[in-house]
Design an enzyme around this catalytic site. Structure first.
Site, mmCIF file in Angstrom:
data_model
loop_
_atom_site.group_PDB
_atom_site.id
_atom_site.type_symbol
_atom_site.label_atom_id
_atom_site.label_comp_id
_atom_site.label_asym_id
_atom_site.label_seq_id
_atom_site.Cartn_x
_atom_site.Cartn_y
_atom_site.Cartn_z
ATOM 1 N N SER A 267 29.283 22.644 91.764
ATOM 2 C CA SER A 267 28.728 21.287 91.845
ATOM 3 C C SER A 267 29.053 20.684 93.200
ATOM 4 O O SER A 267 30.063 21.026 93.823
ATOM 5 C CB SER A 267 29.320 20.398 90.755
ATOM 6 O OG SER A 267 30.637 19.984 91.094
ATOM 7 N N ASP A 268 28.182 19.790 93.657
ATOM 8 C CA ASP A 268 28.591 18.936 94.763
ATOM 9 C C ASP A 268 29.669 18.008 94.223
ATOM 10 O O ASP A 268 29.789 17.789 93.018
ATOM 11 C CB ASP A 268 27.404 18.148 95.309
ATOM 12 C CG ASP A 268 27.628 17.711 96.752
ATOM 13 O OD1 ASP A 268 28.790 17.706 97.210
ATOM 14 O OD2 ASP A 268 26.647 17.388 97.435
ATOM 15 N N TRP A 269 30.472 17.453 95.111
ATOM 16 C CA TRP A 269 31.639 16.671 94.701
ATOM 17 C C TRP A 269 31.175 15.368 94.040
ATOM 18 O O TRP A 269 30.630 14.484 94.686
ATOM 19 C CB TRP A 269 32.521 16.410 95.917
ATOM 20 C CG TRP A 269 33.596 17.440 96.118
ATOM 21 C CD1 TRP A 269 34.930 17.187 96.239
ATOM 22 C CD2 TRP A 269 33.456 18.873 96.202
ATOM 23 N NE1 TRP A 269 35.624 18.378 96.389
ATOM 24 C CE2 TRP A 269 34.754 19.422 96.365
ATOM 25 C CE3 TRP A 269 32.384 19.746 96.124
ATOM 26 C CZ2 TRP A 269 34.986 20.790 96.469
ATOM 27 C CZ3 TRP A 269 32.604 21.111 96.232
ATOM 28 C CH2 TRP A 269 33.889 21.618 96.407
ATOM 29 N N GLY A 271 28.958 15.523 91.518
ATOM 30 C CA GLY A 271 27.564 15.739 91.139
ATOM 31 C C GLY A 271 27.345 16.045 89.672
ATOM 32 O O GLY A 271 26.215 16.261 89.252
#
Length: 740
Positions: A267-269, A271
């Site tokens: 995941s993006d941080w 996200g």
């Protein structure tokens, strides 16, 4: 202290397990590197508890996730990329950890790499940054980024590889190979449709399947199928109403189903937004979330992440089957066996002169000479004795700011410093500020060595600059954008196409004072240039990292012959961009890509719009002549290939490099198609007077479009043209051929 030793302890424990097993002649399958990786994955999985499995699926600190200490499986440690290795941060906080040995080499931004149009430079880039990541014991590099340049206002375009899916696809693959040769996973981002920073956490992107497959997915597909990327990062935005970090269509149907991806989805941080979707919709590792009312940076929030306790409770109750966590852990274990548990991976190196030299070489090849009337450049130092440098970007450090790409560089040569070092013994060089943009002296814990505060008014600064310009033989204005909010910066988009900080007025006044003017634009985006017809020489530079000033001075002085070409179109005005003319931008809750496949030069070709500077444009200090374009056959079948050739000669007095571009045009199609599409390019180095033949071989994939009704790629029989060009508007020759 103990936490910083955990990765080392994991390696020690793994070694002890191996030694004990070897002594008993019973090496566990998962530790036996001679066994197939899938056997190792299944063996390790069978030995893990439910709690250990869940722990691997979410972060345990800002940039790490758990291993399995009792089995000797190390933690995973990620780092921003994609332009340099981020300084260490505290375990639970974003503040820097205060290390004295984490100052990296800053490499050029990926817009510069794309502007080299050189796959060898991409491999060198990946190899070099991969060595830096490996030395710092990181096994996931959060890059490269390959989101398509849809609008010049996107604040994060500088991290990506331009507007064309073919160029981005061919440039990303060697980067991945270079990184992963070091036993470090390249984590290609942001998958997918992350084309604005405004409302990036909430906006739902509406795009038709044809544009999705032809424009926005090809670079990711190439990353997976050609680059064999070991990791993919999800985007913040939504697609079909689901967040991209846990999206059935993007991650399960396309990434794994259609492309066969066997790596880990990160995941993006921050996200991740829903436990059930995160479980079932393709995510493997959750990082950076702030959940259950916990604020950003709350200590030990990790157990409250969506894939932490909430996931474990659903598994323990039987509501979610254990096979769901097993799917994720298989991918994470595969990552471990490719990186941290690969005993043959090299040790890497960090902050070396070799890496700085690599960055300089990439920067020199990526700087673009946009305009050069009267051969203003290169600077003739035998005649030019008084040089004035004007502009904040001449002295402002650019390795800091911009969001997650901000770095603590070992050093940074600013343009002013590079020019003085290269030309200071041959000319009297003076500096004038000209304008004040962002005088901030501290970013992300890095205190700048140069004080940028300026008490004088805008009028006083212009008056000083114009007076000195009148007394000079040559004026070099160095401006553009910076990496501050609403410039080229994560989390923010630009507010307009024009240069900020009243720079247009400064440039206009300088030209009135001295016609011998060079404008150097430093940016990751196109900018408006209302003074383009007056200024004789214009150079497009980028955020070029540690050796930025050295590379620029080399180009200006003629030590290096410029050979970069634009990876995106410079429009005259925003209305010349299809996203602003037809589409929606920016979207808050929804954004619709009404322009479909007509992005960048595809749009300007279709509408016959003359750009400020076209895609693929870039000049040289020498000249090139193209011969006749030929084909090795008149037509091909659906299973055949065809080769096009053209001779290119350096007709000038300097050695140089030309980027030969191949476009394909479908002369008659059942669906609307672009006038032409890039399907090949080659950077060819030629000594003065030298001639070489450049060849391109294509098959039906280069002739195909995506038929959304059939959900398949289609190459229709008929007549096509192969177009050889020096830019999207500089056509050198054509040849027709038929697809049977």
């Amino acid at each position: 202290m103990f936490r910083s030793l955990k990765p080392v302890l994991g390696f020690i424990l793994a070694g002890i397990i191996c030694l004990n097993a070897t002594a008993q002649n019973k090496l566990p399958v998962y530790l036996d590197e001679n066994k197939p990786i899938e056997e190792r994955v299944e063996d390790a999985l069978s030995r893990m508890t439910l709690e250990e499995k869940v722990a691997m699926c979410h972060a345990q600190s800002k940039f790490s996730s758990a291993g399995v200490p009792r089995l000797g499986i190390p933690e995973n440690w990620a780092t921003d990329g994609p332009h340099g290795i981020r300084p260490e941060v505290l375990w639970d906080e974003w503040d820097q950890a205060g290390w004295t040995n984490d100052s990296c080499i800053a490499f050029p931004a990926l817009t510069c790499l794309a502007a080299t149009w050189n796959k060898d430079m991409s491999l060198l880039y990946g190899k070099s940054i991969g060595e830096e990541a490996r030395y710092r014991n990181k096994n996931i590099l959060l890059g490269p980024g390959v989101n398509i340049y849809r609008t010049p206002l996107n604040g994060r375009n500088f991290e990506y590889m331009g507007e064309d899916p073919f160029l981005a696809s061919k440039m990303v693959v060697p980067y991945i190979h270079g990184v992963q040769a070091n036993g470090v996973a390249a984590c290609v981002k942001h998958f997918a449709l992350n084309n604005q920073e405004i409302a990036r956490h909430t906006v739902n992107v509406n795009v038709d399947d044809r544009a999705l497959y032809e424009i926005y997915l090809p670079a990711f597909k190439a990353s997976v199928q050609e680059g064999q990327a070991w990791a993919i990062m999800g985007a913040y935005n939504k697609y079909k109403g689901q967040w991209a970090c846990h999206n059935q269509y993007l991650l399960n149907d396309i990434l794994r189903g259609e492309w066969g991806f066997d790596g880990v989805v990160v995941s993006d941080w921050g996200g991740v937004n829903n436990t059930k979707q995160a479980i079932y919709n393709g995510l493997d590792m959750e990082f950076g979330s702030w959940t259950d009312g916990l604020s950003e940076g709350a200590s030990n929030a990790y157990e409250n992440y969506y894939l932490a306790k909430p996931f474990l409770k659903l598994l323990q109750s039987g509501e979610v089957k254990e096979e769901e966590v097993d799917k994720k852990v298989r991918n994470i274990l595969r990552l471990a066996f490719r990186t941290t548990m690969n005993t043959k991976r090299p040790w890497g190196s960090f902050g070396t002169p070799e890496h700085a030299a690599a960055g300089r070489k990439i920067a020199e090849e990526g700087i673009v000479l946009l305009q050069n009337k009267n051969n203003t450049l290169p600077i003739d130092l035998s005649k030019t004795k008084r040089i004035l440098v004007v502009g904040e970007n001449a002295i402002k450090p650019m390795t800091v700011g911009g969001g997650s790409s901000s770095l603590k560089a070992k050093y940074e040569v600013a343009p002013w410093d590079g020019i003085v070092k290269r030309m200071g013994t041959q000319a009297d060089i003076k500096y004038a500020r000209g304008y004040v943009g962002d005088p901030t002296s501290k970013y992300n814990g890095v205190v700048l060595k140069r004080d940028l505060t300026e008490p004088r008014s805008a009028e006083e600064l212009i008056a000083e600059a114009t007076q000195l310009a009148k007394e000079s033989d040559l004026v070099i204005f160095i401006g553009g954008l910076n990496k501050s909010n609403n410039q080229d910066c994560e989390g923010h988009d630009r507010k307009h196409l024009e240069l900020p900080y009243n720079q247009d007025k400064v440039i206009t006044e300088l030209y009135k004072a001295n016609k011998n003017l060079v404008v150097v634009n430093i940016s990751g985006n196109a900018v408006a240039m209302p003074w383009v017809n007056e200024v004789p020489a214009i150079v497009q530079s980028w955020y070029n990292g540690t050796e930025s000033g050295t590379a620029l001075a080399s180009i200006l002085a003629g030590d290096a012959n410029p050979s970069g070409k634009l990876p995106f179109t410079f429009p005259v005005k925003l209305d010349d961009n299809s996203a602003h003319k037809l589409g929606e931008y920016p979207g808050k809750e929804q954004v619709t890509y009404n322009e479909g496949i007509f992005v960048g030069y595809r749009w300007t070709d279709k509408e016959k719009i003359k750009p400020l500077f076209p895609f693929g444009h870039g000049l040289s200090y020498t000249t090139f002549a193209y011969g006749k374009v030929t084909a090795d056959k008149k037509g091909i079948s659906q299973s055949d290939k065809i080769t096009f050739s053209v001779s290119v000669k350096n007709t000038g007095s300097r050695d140089g490099a030309e980027i030969v571009q191949l476009y394909i045009s479908d002369l008659k199609s059942s669906l609307p198609r672009p006038v032409k599409e890039l399907k090949g390019f080659e950077k060819v180095y030629l000594k003065a007077g030298e001639e070489k033949t450049v060849s391109f071989t294509v098959d039906k994939s280069a002739l195909s479009f995506f038929d959304d009704k059939k959900h398949d790629w289609v190459a229709e029989a008929g007549t096509f043209e192969a177009i050889v060009a020096a830019s999207a508007t500089d056509i050198k020759g054509k040849v027709s051929f038929d697809l049977k």
